[in-house]
Write a protein that holds these residues in place. Structure first.
Motif, short mmCIF file in Angstrom:
data_model
loop_
_atom_site.label_atom_id
_atom_site.label_comp_id
_atom_site.label_asym_id
_atom_site.label_seq_id
_atom_site.Cartn_x
_atom_site.Cartn_y
_atom_site.Cartn_z
N VAL A 123 30.36 -13.01 91.02
CA VAL A 123 31.77 -13.38 91.16
C VAL A 123 32.26 -13.77 89.77
CG1 VAL A 123 33.45 -14.91 92.24
CG2 VAL A 123 31.41 -14.20 93.52
N GLY A 124 33.01 -12.88 89.15
CA GLY A 124 33.47 -13.15 87.80
C GLY A 124 32.32 -13.21 86.84
N LYS A 125 32.18 -14.37 86.16
CA LYS A 125 31.15 -14.53 85.13
C LYS A 125 29.90 -15.24 85.66
CE LYS A 125 34.03 -12.92 82.03
NZ LYS A 125 35.23 -12.80 82.87
N HIS A 126 29.88 -15.51 86.96
CA HIS A 126 28.73 -16.24 87.50
C HIS A 126 28.29 -15.58 88.81
CE1 HIS A 126 32.33 -18.03 89.38
NE2 HIS A 126 31.57 -18.12 90.44
N TYR A 127 27.36 -16.23 89.53
CA TYR A 127 26.86 -15.72 90.80
C TYR A 127 27.01 -16.79 91.88
CZ TYR A 127 24.59 -11.77 88.42
OH TYR A 127 24.35 -10.64 87.71
N VAL A 128 27.03 -16.33 93.13
CA VAL A 128 26.92 -17.23 94.27
C VAL A 128 25.69 -16.83 95.07
CG1 VAL A 128 29.37 -17.75 94.42
CG2 VAL A 128 28.46 -15.82 95.70
N LEU A 129 25.07 -17.82 95.68
CA LEU A 129 23.83 -17.61 96.42
C LEU A 129 24.14 -17.22 97.87
CD1 LEU A 129 20.65 -17.99 96.54
CD2 LEU A 129 21.15 -20.26 97.43
N LEU A 130 23.53 -16.14 98.33
CA LEU A 130 23.67 -15.74 99.73
C LEU A 130 22.45 -16.15 100.55
CD1 LEU A 130 25.17 -12.15 99.30
CD2 LEU A 130 26.36 -14.33 99.62
N GLY A 131 21.28 -16.11 99.95
CA GLY A 131 20.09 -16.54 100.67
C GLY A 131 18.86 -15.80 100.23
N GLU A 132 17.72 -16.21 100.78
CA GLU A 132 16.46 -15.57 100.44
C GLU A 132 16.35 -14.23 101.16
OE1 GLU A 132 12.88 -17.26 101.96
OE2 GLU A 132 13.91 -18.21 103.64
N CYS A 133 15.43 -13.42 100.73
CA CYS A 133 15.21 -12.13 101.37
C CYS A 133 13.75 -11.72 101.23
CB CYS A 133 16.13 -11.05 100.79
SG CYS A 133 15.68 -10.52 99.11
#
Length: 644
Positions: free
Chosen positions: A603-613
């Protein structure tokens, strides 16, 4: 002012106060019931004194008939004096959810308002001819005093551990609860009455007490526990709990059945939070505070209770505390599958678990073993970016100038921050960009990865709070916006990218034929010798069943990880399974210190966490599907990223 017996010592079996010389036989031996002088006069709490140790109040419950008004007195005692008392465990709300302070308890010339359940418990527990000493949270803690609540809640584990017994009050009895308690007491046999008992199980477990988060430490720390329902009582011990658990086949047992009375507190506080996640609390902060007594003493001392904080601040603080105490990224697993809306609406970072969001999170099996983690944490990508190797030598003077302009003291920067900073610095010093020329300008991403490695060689992870701006031309998106929403800056190894989402949500729906799954098993990859004479029926294989072995391995892994609530997806190199709602182009990373891969969304210049896989064959070498020899290592791009 009369002595409150602050300095009690035992001599020849007698408890004596050194301050006044009086022998103390009972707490308030001659206390008498006293009705309030005015029906509207609230009871005025005397302040607790912590100077000489943890002081608490005890409720002196006076005798009375069932129809009489409930009259009590409150007295101050020190826990270290080991005063005799029982502790009450109950749900504030009634079965229909009424938790209003609608009932009155009379106390020493004043009145205290309590819930219907609390008042009913006091009526039921009165003894016919003598006082009863109880610890009841609604009475013994001044609920209007935040500072006192912080202190008393912090020692509730000690309060319940020191009680002679814990009384569990479920409320008025019914025919169903009477039948269940008869069964627990052994009055009805297992064989003859099991079918009937099944029919009353739901009625029994639907009592709010079983869903209440506070009961977990109240029971786990109890020396003894007695359950009271209407006119029936039973010992709530391992035998009774196991009887109930045996009846719970096909139904998820409530968290209250996960701990036995007098069981040892859990040392792993993350496991405690996970086990209690689907419990209910009126105050969402209590999803943390209510189970803190089950942690070890060092952990409790390092995380003081503070009801002046918001829910978001409490969850952020416990995540930060666990991050530094655990020393790894295991905390990220418990943020899996909580949904985008949950953290967006609260303005929280996506990597922080929200413990009041009930979740059916089922941890995936560990995928990275010690050797994998050591490899990831000790090395950077062995492949230099394509254009970087050709141009870096000629740009040493430019990089030296850029680095010299940076301040001495700074947080380790993310790779994206290096990219943005270097690019903006080039614009800021236009003569440098023009002096190089566009044709010889290096790939900025290659430069940023090299700068990351050079300047943060031993960096793994850190929580970044507040303003992390290091120079005036850094873009705003690279700065954490608020101390309340810290970002996690971590060394991350890009493994793969999601390219397709399958509809399979259980192993039973997975086709037995792999023809419809264009994953890694269907991509015939041959080594040089095998590719020269490979035919449909392999005749040159050193291991004739290598392809079949890989197929069997795939099915075995999918059977282990693919289940209800999980989604199967295809990536550029493999296939995987996740519980989170993923999209095409979401990226899969191995993070330093984490034993499972994680799905992140840029997201833009960073990341967001969705979860493990679970990513099939992650970090494993690609093999020749004919002879099984090694073709190439799993490609990795290592960088430092910000997870918000």
């Amino acid at each position: 002012m009369p002595c409150r017996h602050h300095d009690i010592q035992v001599f020849d079996g007698l408890r004596c106060c050194l301050a006044c010389g009086e022998t103390v036989f009972d707490i308030v031996k001659d206390a008498k019931p006293e009705l309030p002088r005015s029906q509207n006069a609230p009871y005025e709490y005397a302040h607790l004194n912590y100077a000489l140790g943890p002081e608490i109040r005890l409720c002196v419950l006076f005798p009375g008939r069932l129809s009489d008004q409930v009259v009590v007195d409150l007295v101050h005692v020190y826990i270290r004096d080991h005063p005799p008392y029982e502790a009450l465990s109950y749900a504030w709300a009634t079965q229909n959810g009424d938790d209003s302070l609608s009932q009155t308890v009379h106390c020493h010339g004043g009145s205290i308002t309590v819930t219907k359940t609390c008042e009913a418990a006091l009526r039921r527990l009165r003894l016919p001819g003598r006082n009863r000493y109880l610890w009841v949270d609604a009475l013994c803690i001044d609920q209007s005093n935040v500072k006192e609540r912080n202190h008393q809640v912090g020692i509730m584990g000690t309060i319940y551990a020191n009680a002679s017994q814990v009384i569990i009050y479920l409320g008025p009895g019914t025919r169903a609860t009477d039948r269940m308690l008869n069964y627990l007491n052994g009055d009805e046999s297992d064989s003859d009455k099991r079918i009937v008992i099944y029919s009353v199980l739901n009625n029994f477990l639907d009592h709010r007490w079983f869903d209440r988060v506070w009961v977990l430490q109240e029971i786990a720390l109890a020396k003894l526990a007695i359950m009271v329902v209407g006119t029936k009582t039973t010992h709530w011990n391992s035998e009774a709990i196991n009887k109930v658990l045996n009846l719970c086949r096909g139904r998820e047992p409530p968290s209250a059945l996960r701990w036995l009375p007098a069981s040892q507190p859990e040392c792993d506080f993350l496991s405690v939070l996970h086990k209690s996640r689907n419990c209910t609390s009126t105050d969402p902060r209590d999803k943390v505070y209510a189970v803190l007594g089950l942690a070890n003493a060092d952990f409790q001392n390092g995380f003081p209770i503070d009801y002046s904080l918001t829910t978001e601040e409490v969850y952020t603080q416990i995540a930060t505390h666990l991050f530094y105490v655990e020393g790894d990224l295991r905390i990220l697993k418990y943020a899996s599958g909580q949904g985008e809306d949950a953290w967006k609406l609260r303005g929280m970072s996506s990597w922080i678990p929200q413990w009041d969001v009930k979740s059916g999170y089922d941890p995936l099996p560990l995928q990275f073993h010690a050797d994998d983690l050591n490899h990831l944490m000790s090395t950077w990508s062995r492949k230099s970016p394509q254009h970087h190797a050709q141009t870096i030598d000629s740009l040493n003077w430019l990089l030296d100038t850029f680095l010299r302009d940076l301040p001495e003291e700074q947080q380790p920067l993310s790779s994206n921050a290096w990219l943005q900073s270097f690019d903006m610095w080039l614009d800021y010093t236009k003569r440098n960009r023009s002096s190089i020329g566009n044709d010889s300008m290096p790939d900025l991403e290659s430069i940023s990865l090299s700068l990351t490695q050079i300047k943060s060689l031993n960096f793994h992870s850190v929580i970044v709070k507040g303003d992390t701006r290091v120079h005036s031309w850094e873009v705003a998106d690279a700065v954490v916006p608020s101390p309340k929403s810290p970002c996690l800056r971590v060394r991350a190894h890009l493994l793969d990218t999601i390219s397709r989402i399958f509809g399979f949500r259980s192993y039973s729906s997975l086709p037995h034929s792999l023809n419809n799954l264009p994953h890694i098993l269907e991509r015939r990859r041959l080594c040089g010798p095998c590719s020269k004479h490979f035919v449909a029926t392999s005749i040159c294989q050193h291991t004739p069943t290598i392809h079949h072995t890989m197929s069997e391995e795939f099915h075995r892994d999918m059977k282990r990880v693919l289940g209800d609530g999980k989604t199967m997806f295809e990536t550029e190199r493999s296939v995987g399974v996740a519980q989170a709602q993923v999209r095409v182009s979401d990226e899969i990373f191995a993070l330093d210190g984490a034993d499972v891969p994680f799905i992140l969304r840029r997201v833009g210049k960073h990341y967001v966490l969705l979860g493990e896989c679970f990513l099939y064959k992650a970090l494993r070498d690609a093999l020749c599907t004919c002879c099984g020899c090694k073709l190439e290592e799993w490609p990795i791009v290592t960088q430092i990223i910000d997870i918000w």
